[in-house]
Design a protein around this motif. Sequence first.
Motif, PDB file in Angstrom:
ATOM      1  N   ARG A 123       0.809  -1.228   0.000  1.00  0.00           N
ATOM      2  CA  ARG A 123       0.000   0.000   0.000  1.00  0.00           C
ATOM      3  C   ARG A 123       0.841   1.276   0.000  1.00  0.00           C
ATOM      4  O   ARG A 123       0.349   2.338  -0.364  1.00  0.00           O
ATOM      5  CB  ARG A 123      -0.976  -0.003   1.189  1.00  0.00           C
ATOM      6  N   THR A 124       2.108   1.179   0.404  1.00  0.00           N
ATOM      7  CA  THR A 124       2.951   2.383   0.390  1.00  0.00           C
ATOM      8  C   THR A 124       3.239   2.857  -1.041  1.00  0.00           C
ATOM      9  O   THR A 124       3.646   4.000  -1.248  1.00  0.00           O
ATOM     10  CB  THR A 124       4.315   2.160   1.093  1.00  0.00           C
ATOM     11  N   PHE A 125       3.011   1.991  -2.026  1.00  0.00           N
ATOM     12  CA  PHE A 125       3.315   2.381  -3.405  1.00  0.00           C
ATOM     13  C   PHE A 125       2.298   3.352  -3.992  1.00  0.00           C
ATOM     14  O   PHE A 125       2.476   3.841  -5.102  1.00  0.00           O
ATOM     15  CB  PHE A 125       3.485   1.140  -4.291  1.00  0.00           C
ATOM     16  N   VAL A 126       1.267   3.642  -3.240  1.00  0.00           N
ATOM     17  CA  VAL A 126       0.291   4.627  -3.696  1.00  0.00           C
ATOM     18  C   VAL A 126       0.962   5.972  -3.942  1.00  0.00           C
ATOM     19  O   VAL A 126       0.500   6.775  -4.758  1.00  0.00           O
ATOM     20  CB  VAL A 126      -0.886   4.732  -2.680  1.00  0.00           C
TER      21      VAL A 126
ATOM     22  N   GLN B 113       5.497   6.671  -8.463  1.00  0.00           N
ATOM     23  CA  GLN B 113       5.115   6.620  -9.874  1.00  0.00           C
ATOM     24  C   GLN B 113       6.257   6.083 -10.716  1.00  0.00           C
ATOM     25  O   GLN B 113       7.413   6.209 -10.345  1.00  0.00           O
ATOM     26  CB  GLN B 113       4.747   8.020 -10.352  1.00  0.00           C
ATOM     27  N   ASN B 114       5.900   5.551 -11.871  1.00  0.00           N
ATOM     28  CA  ASN B 114       6.876   4.955 -12.780  1.00  0.00           C
ATOM     29  C   ASN B 114       7.747   3.930 -12.063  1.00  0.00           C
ATOM     30  O   ASN B 114       8.971   4.045 -12.003  1.00  0.00           O
ATOM     31  CB  ASN B 114       7.712   6.044 -13.455  1.00  0.00           C
ATOM     32  N   VAL B 115       7.059   2.954 -11.521  1.00  0.00           N
ATOM     33  CA  VAL B 115       7.726   1.898 -10.767  1.00  0.00           C
ATOM     34  C   VAL B 115       7.245   0.528 -11.244  1.00  0.00           C
ATOM     35  O   VAL B 115       6.108   0.372 -11.687  1.00  0.00           O
ATOM     36  CB  VAL B 115       7.450   2.006  -9.240  1.00  0.00           C
TER      37      VAL B 115
ATOM     38  N   ASN C  90      -5.006   0.908  -8.494  1.00  0.00           N
ATOM     39  CA  ASN C  90      -3.897   1.860  -8.363  1.00  0.00           C
ATOM     40  C   ASN C  90      -2.761   1.644  -9.356  1.00  0.00           C
ATOM     41  O   ASN C  90      -1.709   2.288  -9.242  1.00  0.00           O
ATOM     42  CB  ASN C  90      -3.345   1.807  -6.932  1.00  0.00           C
ATOM     43  N   GLY C  91      -2.954   0.775 -10.292  1.00  0.00           N
ATOM     44  CA  GLY C  91      -1.898   0.530 -11.266  1.00  0.00           C
ATOM     45  C   GLY C  91      -2.321  -0.559 -12.237  1.00  0.00           C
ATOM     46  O   GLY C  91      -3.509  -0.846 -12.383  1.00  0.00           O
ATOM     47  N   THR C  92      -1.333  -1.144 -12.874  1.00  0.00           N
ATOM     48  CA  THR C  92      -1.588  -2.207 -13.855  1.00  0.00           C
ATOM     49  C   THR C  92      -0.921  -3.483 -13.378  1.00  0.00           C
ATOM     50  O   THR C  92       0.267  -3.481 -13.058  1.00  0.00           O
ATOM     51  CB  THR C  92      -1.001  -1.810 -15.227  1.00  0.00           C
TER      52      THR C  92
END
Length: 179
Positions: free
Chosen positions: A74-77, A80-82, A103-105
């Motif tokens: 959840r910290t990856f919210v 970006q570009n990760v 929150n992403g792909t």
Amino acid sequence: MTILLDSSEFRRVFLIGFMGSGKTFWGSKWAAVSGFKFFDIDEIVEAEQGKTIAEIFAQDGEGHFRNLETDVLRTFVDKQNVVIATGGGTACYNDNITWMNTNGTCIYLRSSAENIFKRLISETEKRPLIKHLQNNELLFYITEKIKERESFYQQAEIIIDVDNLTEDYLPDILKRKDA
Ligand code: S3P
């Protein structure tokens, strides 16, 4: 499937799939060639806790580990570009697959039970779920566990069969539109 996002749009790519499917291997390679930052959730959990995953399972139990990996995910919210390599079970607990899809792909790295078996047979020790298993028992476990987890993995927007992947392959989602 071809998905090209605007270069201005953020990309947060989660690699999901079974142990030994190559999430760390492919993730670090793809991140390096596409200029994204690479993170591995298992490594972050171990660094933060100062213990190996095997020690966390043994001392605190699997449930505790599931919460730790979810907290890290959840910290990856904020990033970006990760490219993020999840653990083999991350997508299957705490509604993480829904969170990642929101929150992403997600990319599911799909591999056959036989190929996963070949990759895992020599590295069972560091993986608590399989460290007591050998040969046929291990193959049986992998086969059954994939069946159990497949409905989570299949929710990924992109599915890539990794068994015959060439080294120069790069998923479209990681190709910059302006590159
Ligand atoms: C697990 C997979 C492992 C690690 C833990 C649990 C699982 O990650 O998170 O041992 O439940 O499948 P890898 O897929 O990187 O081996």
